[in-house]
Design a protein around this motif. Structure first.
Motif, PDB file in Angstrom:
ATOM      1  N   GLN A  82     -12.433  -7.009   0.750  1.00  0.00           N
ATOM      2  CA  GLN A  82     -11.986  -6.498   2.045  1.00  0.00           C
ATOM      3  C   GLN A  82     -13.159  -6.518   3.012  1.00  0.00           C
ATOM      4  OE1 GLN A  82     -10.349  -2.635   1.306  1.00  0.00           O
ATOM      5  NE2 GLN A  82      -8.285  -3.447   1.008  1.00  0.00           N
ATOM      6  N   ARG A  83     -12.822  -6.536   4.306  1.00  0.00           N
ATOM      7  CA  ARG A  83     -13.819  -6.680   5.373  1.00  0.00           C
ATOM      8  C   ARG A  83     -15.071  -5.820   5.188  1.00  0.00           C
ATOM      9  NH1 ARG A  83     -15.428 -10.482   7.980  1.00  0.00           N
ATOM     10  NH2 ARG A  83     -13.696 -11.805   8.482  1.00  0.00           N
ATOM     11  N   ASN A  84     -14.863  -4.508   5.064  1.00  0.00           N
ATOM     12  CA  ASN A  84     -16.025  -3.620   5.039  1.00  0.00           C
ATOM     13  C   ASN A  84     -16.865  -3.817   3.777  1.00  0.00           C
ATOM     14  OD1 ASN A  84     -13.727  -2.709   3.870  1.00  0.00           O
ATOM     15  ND2 ASN A  84     -14.001  -0.549   4.385  1.00  0.00           N
ATOM     16  N   TRP A  85     -16.187  -4.153   2.665  1.00  0.00           N
ATOM     17  CA  TRP A  85     -16.927  -4.453   1.441  1.00  0.00           C
ATOM     18  C   TRP A  85     -17.714  -5.751   1.591  1.00  0.00           C
ATOM     19  CZ3 TRP A  85     -18.092  -1.196  -2.202  1.00  0.00           C
ATOM     20  CH2 TRP A  85     -17.276  -0.069  -2.390  1.00  0.00           C
ATOM     21  N   GLN A  86     -17.124  -6.727   2.293  1.00  0.00           N
ATOM     22  CA  GLN A  86     -17.821  -7.993   2.538  1.00  0.00           C
ATOM     23  C   GLN A  86     -19.139  -7.740   3.258  1.00  0.00           C
ATOM     24  OE1 GLN A  86     -15.714 -11.133   4.484  1.00  0.00           O
ATOM     25  NE2 GLN A  86     -14.023 -11.094   3.059  1.00  0.00           N
ATOM     26  N   ASN A 109       0.829  -1.209   0.000  1.00  0.00           N
ATOM     27  CA  ASN A 109       0.000   0.000   0.000  1.00  0.00           C
ATOM     28  C   ASN A 109       0.866   1.262   0.000  1.00  0.00           C
ATOM     29  OD1 ASN A 109      -2.243  -1.713   0.257  1.00  0.00           O
ATOM     30  ND2 ASN A 109      -2.004  -1.713   2.492  1.00  0.00           N
TER      31      ASN A 109
END
Lengths: 335, 281
Positions: free
Chosen positions: B90-94, A15
């Motif tokens: 990613q977590r929040n997208w999941q 990143n």
């Protein structure tokens, strides 16, 4: 000596953040090479780049002379023993071991033959039909190694393979692994944060800190001739004595403890300082003696020394003491 | 211990009253007779069960099984890739994607089914759009056929497949995949030899959920299938509401329940045998 792995200015960013600044390293064929460093120093990332599980942001990795950094992991002739083994839970021991051969479409009879050999070598023959969850930690670890070496990789990568085991078993397996490596003549790249393990097993050690190489050399060199303050304190125990801009590393086992009442004959290189015993910690074969020096110019209030029991002397806190060492035993290090 | 058991009593009472009691009533009812005007005659008979084996009803049963099987297979083929993609995010997208999968549950199923009618009917959105583009001259028959029912069934049951598969993919150890790659397996081989076998529990759970609820479904065939396609759920519904033959309706319900149990049992056994075979190889 033939170079087996060459890292040429390998860099890795996650990143946009640089975790491994340009890194170069050569590992020779048949060598037991260890990457040693605290967690988060980038040693695992470096290994994963060699395995192909991470792609270097810049730089090139050569395996036996040919560039591999663009190859996916399944096309690289290296195999890895994972930290928690990562055995396939839906396959038995033998299926786990044959998996790599099966994927490479090795003929069935050849698969059988090689699996038999490797199971005999790792003493797993009697467990061949067991599921991984029915095995002890040490047995699982042997399966992980068998599953990797059955493929005859050019290099075996081991990512803290003993980390999950208890102390006694770890000690035992360290020697087993070393013997296996010698017998097979295989190149081992070993990653660990355990300096004791690294010293016991390795031909050469690269000490890493914050993504860069601190020092590389034999276990002997790393221990006795640390180049930096980090190496001196990370491997074994050390007293760091700083005088102005210069720092010296002094191993506690090099420090001699004297009773001020007994007269001493000093050589010209022998350094002697007065102090008071501050604390004594029983450690089994030794007493760790902490001495507060009267001298203030070392920037080190308390010096650590080992008192071996064959000297029959037990120091007590509050006693007057003299500490001494041979001048060359204090090794100059970069701070 | 005794206190702990006492805490379970309300739940047990609830189950007895709302779950077991209706089942017993239905079982009891299935052995009674229907009077001329739809009333119930309290006289023991097994005629309701014998009647079930008439060709007409066996045909409906066959159609129902076929529909349920097809729904399950299509849900699996669509649901697995969706669950796979969600698990890779990613977590929040999941969380967001799972929410989107579950949002339809907040709206009544009947209303959602009518929404499909609005989309698919001859003056519906699809036909109007295609007509306006000049791609077709006559409205297509998108509703009231086998395809429409299948579409509705898959639409309604897809979340039941996605969620359990997502859970098993989520639990899958990422290092298993890496180990497979490391041992020379291409991504495709890794999927078939490692990912798929290890997510089998999710596939089993999802398939059973979809299959069983497909077997009893009557809303979709009713609304999107018109009069032509009757599944066993519709048959049961008719017995209770239109034909007023409660005993026969009860017998059908019991048979459906028994059949579901047998099929689930066989499915489970087959998968176990499959796994056993892999283990001993």
């Amino acid at each position: 000596m033939k170079a087996m792995i060459e890292l040429q200015n390998v860099e890795k960013e996650f990143n946009g953040q640089l975790v491994i600044p340009p890194f170069s390293l050569t590992i020779n064929e048949g060598e037991f090479f260890t990457l040693l460093g605290p967690s988060g120093c980038g040693k695992t990332t470096l290994m994963r780049m060699i395995a192909g599980l991470e792609i270097p942001t810049r730089g090139e990795i050569l395996l036996a002379g040919s560039p591999v950094s663009k190859l996916p992991p399944y096309k690289r002739d290296v195999n890895m023993v994972f930290q928690q083994y990562a055995l396939f839970p839906h396959m038995n021991v033998e299926e786990n071991i044959c998996f790599g051969l099966k994927m490479k479409k090795v003929p069935l009879h050849e698969q059988q033959k090689r699996a038999e050999e490797v199971m005999a070598l790792t003493e797993l023959t009697e467990y061949r039909y067991r599921q991984p969850k029915e095995l002890s930690g040490g047995q699982q670890q042997r399966v992980a190694i068998a599953r990797a070496i059955v493929n005859n990789p050019k290099v075996l990568l081991l990512d803290e393979p003993l980390g999950a085991l208890d102390y006694q078993l770890r000690k035992h397996l360290q020697l087993e692994l070393k013997k296996l490596q010698k017998d097979l003549g295989l190149t081992f790249l070993y990653v660990t944060h355990d300096q004791e393990e690294a010293i016991t097993m390795s031909d050469r050690i690269a000490v890493m800190n914050k993504g860069h190489l601190e020092q590389m050399g034999t276990a002997h060199e790393i221990y006795h001739e640390p180049k930096t303050r980090f190496v001196a304190t990370f491997i074994g125990e050390n007293n760091i004595l700083c005088q102005g801009d210069y720092c010296y590393a002094l191993r506690p086992e090099k420090v001699n403890l004297h009773d001020p009442a007994i007269a001493l004959e000093k050589t010209s290189t022998y350094r002697l300082y007065a102090g008071v015993v501050e604390n004594v910690v029983f450690q089994g074969t030794i007493d760790k003696v902490f001495v507060r020096l009267r001298e203030k110019d070392f920037d080190l209030p308390v010096l650590m020394a080992y008192q071996y029991f064959d000297d029959k002397r037990r120091w007590r806190p509050g006693e007057e003491i003299l500490v001494g060492w041979e001048g060359p035993d204090a090794v100059k290090v970069e701070s | 211990m005794s206190r702990g058991r006492m805490l379970a009593y309300p739940a047990i009472a609830w189950l007895l009253f709302f779950f077991l009691a209706p089942l017993v009533i239905v079982l009891f009812m299935s052995f009674l007779q229907r009077g001329t005007y739809g009333q119930i005659i309290y006289q023991f008979t097994v005629d309701n069960y014998i009647r079930f084996f008439e060709p007409l009803y066996l045909q409906i049963l066959g159609d129902t099984l076929f529909m349920a099987l097809l729904t399950t297979i299509i849900c699996f083929l669509l649901g697995y890739p969706i669950a796979y993609q969600i698990a890779r995010l990613q977590r929040n997208w999941q969380t967001l994607m799972l929410l989107l999968v579950m949002v339809p549950f907040w709206i009544n199923f009947l209303i959602r089914s009518y929404a499909w009618v609005i989309i698919l009917r001859s003056q519906g959105m699809v036909n109007t759009f295609l007509l306006d583009l000049g791609l077709i001259e006559q409205p297509l028959n998108l509703l009231y056929n086998f395809g429409a029912v299948l579409l509705g069934m898959v639409y309604g049951h897809l979340p039941f497949m996605i969620l359990p598969i997502y859970v098993s993919l989520e639990q899958l150890d990422r290092r298993m995949i890496e180990a497979a790659y490391d041992l020379g397996a291409t991504p495709i081989k890794t999927f078939f030899y490692v990912t798929l076998p290890q997510t089998l529990p999710g596939i089993i759970a999802g398939s059973i959920l979809v299959f069983v609820s497909s077997l009893g479904m009557f809303v979709i065939p009713d609304i999107m299938g018109g009069a032509k396609s009757a599944l066993i759920g519709n048959l049961i519904q008719n017995q209770f509401l239109s034909a007023r033959d409660w005993p026969f309706g009860s017998a059908l319900s019991i048979m459906l329940a028994i059949l579901s149990l047998i099929l689930i049992f066989l499915y489970y056994k087959a998968l176990q045998a499959q796994q056993g075979k892999e283990d001993s190889r």
